[in-house]
Design a protein around this motif. Structure first.
Motif: not given
Length: 523
Positions: A196-197, A199, A201-203, A205-206, A232, A235
């Protein structure tokens, strides 16, 4: 071949620092302890076990350093002295060349660097185990921070994780103690967290969610994400400036109210946890700064959103009941909740668990609030959890770990910080919202659209189901399943309405009794 060479290096490093002896000596089985003694023949270790383990993980590189950091949060599984030593692991990794960073950015954004940035600083401002950060200026003049994932990290991580999974299986097969520690589950949890870390994009979004949640709390700043420049592996976010929270003297010289800063930190954390159920779970000093700019003076600046904790409604309800029981000193109820939730084996004696919890918590209630260390309470509870084979839920372990970080930061800023008094308003409001009348009304409001759609269909579904059953047809199979769902929803609605009815009735009776009491007093 690469896998074998890496495995050989790992085994050699573990043997060099005596990690094998450390791991095997922790088992209770006599044969395992004898094996540990045989393996240590001819080797002498002057440093403490925790120090040797930390040094071995540092030697093995970024992934093992990250694993040690995650493992340090599992204080329910490790001796405290080892967990404390692992908590000292830092992400001080040499940066990769700026040429590679530029190439990654251009490949991800599909345009030359000069087309995006007017300025780009080749010297990274921070370098961690999986990424590094460069400051830059966009073509429109906005200052930004560019986070770039390390090249080739996915292949390295997959190789090391495969070895960690293999080692975990070996540990589980050695003894019952190995199975109790659940090494495969720990590695699996680490696997998910690490991917998860990776990615970004996920960070991003968080960060966006946290920024939205904190918009009405003027105590913290969360950087804005530039979504058109987020992928990905790259950022781009608003550049934050501030003083690291660990530099207390510098903050005091700048005029920051340190005691208020400590209280604000507790307020921010409990707001994220008890109001939003979405909290920054990596609040160590490296990720927290304080703004000294005139417009945002004294506010916290949050960085690095790779680790975010979340709590479900079930988690909140469980925590609410535990808090109520603790405040009432109802340790039997606390023990019963552990059994009901499946945290301890069904065969656990409730009275024994009750006594152990009482021994941990009761002394704290007879001391001044400012002298109570929540960290010490949690450490004692972790020791109790090992004795009773308590299965700590990962999301709550993350909450406990972050709570320890918050208390540590708070006491560093203000040694007299009263964590309980500061948190009490949030706990009381949260418990009322979770289990009080306000919670009932909110749930009815939330479920109203669902009931409005389903309830009108109930008569037709009942008719179709009964007609299908009488006719012995196979058609109503789907309707029957839907009917079962409808009946469950109807029973749930009935329970909610009954609770609301009793609540209103109780309120009216109480008001009526109060009125007659006043009239009686007047006469």
């Amino acid at each position: 071949m690469r896998f074998v060479l890496r495995l050989v290096r790992i085994v050699f490093t573990l043997l060099r620092y005596g990690v094998d002896e450390l791991a095997l000596s922790g088992f209770r089985e006599h044969r395992i302890r004898m094996l540990a003694g045989v393996l240590t023949l001819g080797r002498r270790f002057e440093l403490p076990p925790g120090v040797r383990l930390r040094m071995a993980l540092e030697r093995l590189g970024p992934i093992f350093i990250k694993f040690g950091q995650v493992l340090s949060t599992r204080r329910d599984l490790l001796p405290l002295e080892i967990a404390d030593e692992l908590a000292r692991l830092q992400d001080r990794v040499p940066p990769f060349p700026a040429v590679q960073a530029r190439a990654i950015i251009e490949a991800e954004l599909r345009q030359p660097l000069e087309a995006v940035f007017a300025e780009f600083d080749d010297v990274p401002v921070a370098s961690a185990s999986v990424a590094q950060v460069h400051f830059a200026v966009l073509r429109d003049g906005r200052e930004v921070a560019v986070k770039v994932l390390r090249p080739g990290m996915l292949a390295v991580i997959d190789d090391d994780l495969a070895i960690l999974h293999l080692l975990a299986r070996w540990v589980e097969r050695l003894s019952a103690d190995g199975r109790r520690l659940r090494p495969r589950e720990v590695v699996k949890e680490f696997d998910v967290y690490l991917h998860d870390e990776l990615d970004l994009v996920r960070e991003a979004a968080n960060a966006a969610q946290l920024r939205r949640n904190m918009a009405d709390l003027p105590l913290i700043i969360v950087p804005e994400m530039h979504w058109d420049l987020c992928t990905r592996n790259v950022c781009v976010m608003e550049r934050m400036t501030g003083v690291p929270i660990s530099q207390v003297a510098r903050l005091r010289d700048a005029g920051v109210d340190i005691k208020k800063l400590a209280r604000d930190g507790v307020t921010i954390f409990f707001t994220q946890v008890f109001r939003d159920g979405f909290f920054h779970a990596d609040m160590h000093p490296g990720n927290i700064q304080v703004s000294v700019e005139p417009q945002t003076f004294g506010r916290y600046v949050a960085l690095d959103f790779g680790i975010i904790g979340t709590l479900t409604e079930t988690d909140k309800e469980y925590l609410a009941q535990n808090f109520i029981a603790f405040f009432r000193r109802d340790y039997k109820r606390v023990a019963e909740l552990h059994v009901e939730s499946g945290w301890v084996p069904p065969s656990t004696r409730v009275d024994a668990l009750e006594g152990a919890i009482r021994a941990v918590c009761e002394p704290q209630f007879d001391r001044p609030l400012k002298d109570i260390s929540l960290g010490q309470v949690l450490m004692r509870l972790f020791q109790t959890s090992r004795r009773f084979n308590v299965e700590i839920q990962p999301q709550l372990v993350l909450l406990q770990k972050t709570l320890l970080n918050v208390e540590g930061l708070g006491r560093q800023l203000d040694p007299d910080l009263d964590l309980w008094t500061t948190a009490k308003p949030f706990l009381e409001r949260w418990m009322d919202e979770q289990i009080g009348g306000r919670a009932l009304l909110r749930r009815l409001k939330d479920e109203a659209p669902h009931y409005a759609r389903l309830l009108p269909e109930l008569p037709r579904l009942l008719h179709d189901a009964l007609a299908g059953r009488i006719g012995h047809t196979s058609r109503p199979t789907d309707d029957t399943a839907l009917l079962a769902e409808m009946l469950r929803e109807q029973r749930r609605t009935n329970r909610l309405l009954a609770g609301l009815t009793w609540g209103v009735a109780g309120f009216l009776l109480g008001a009526l009794a109060a009125r007659y009491a006043l009239l009686w007093a007047g006469t």
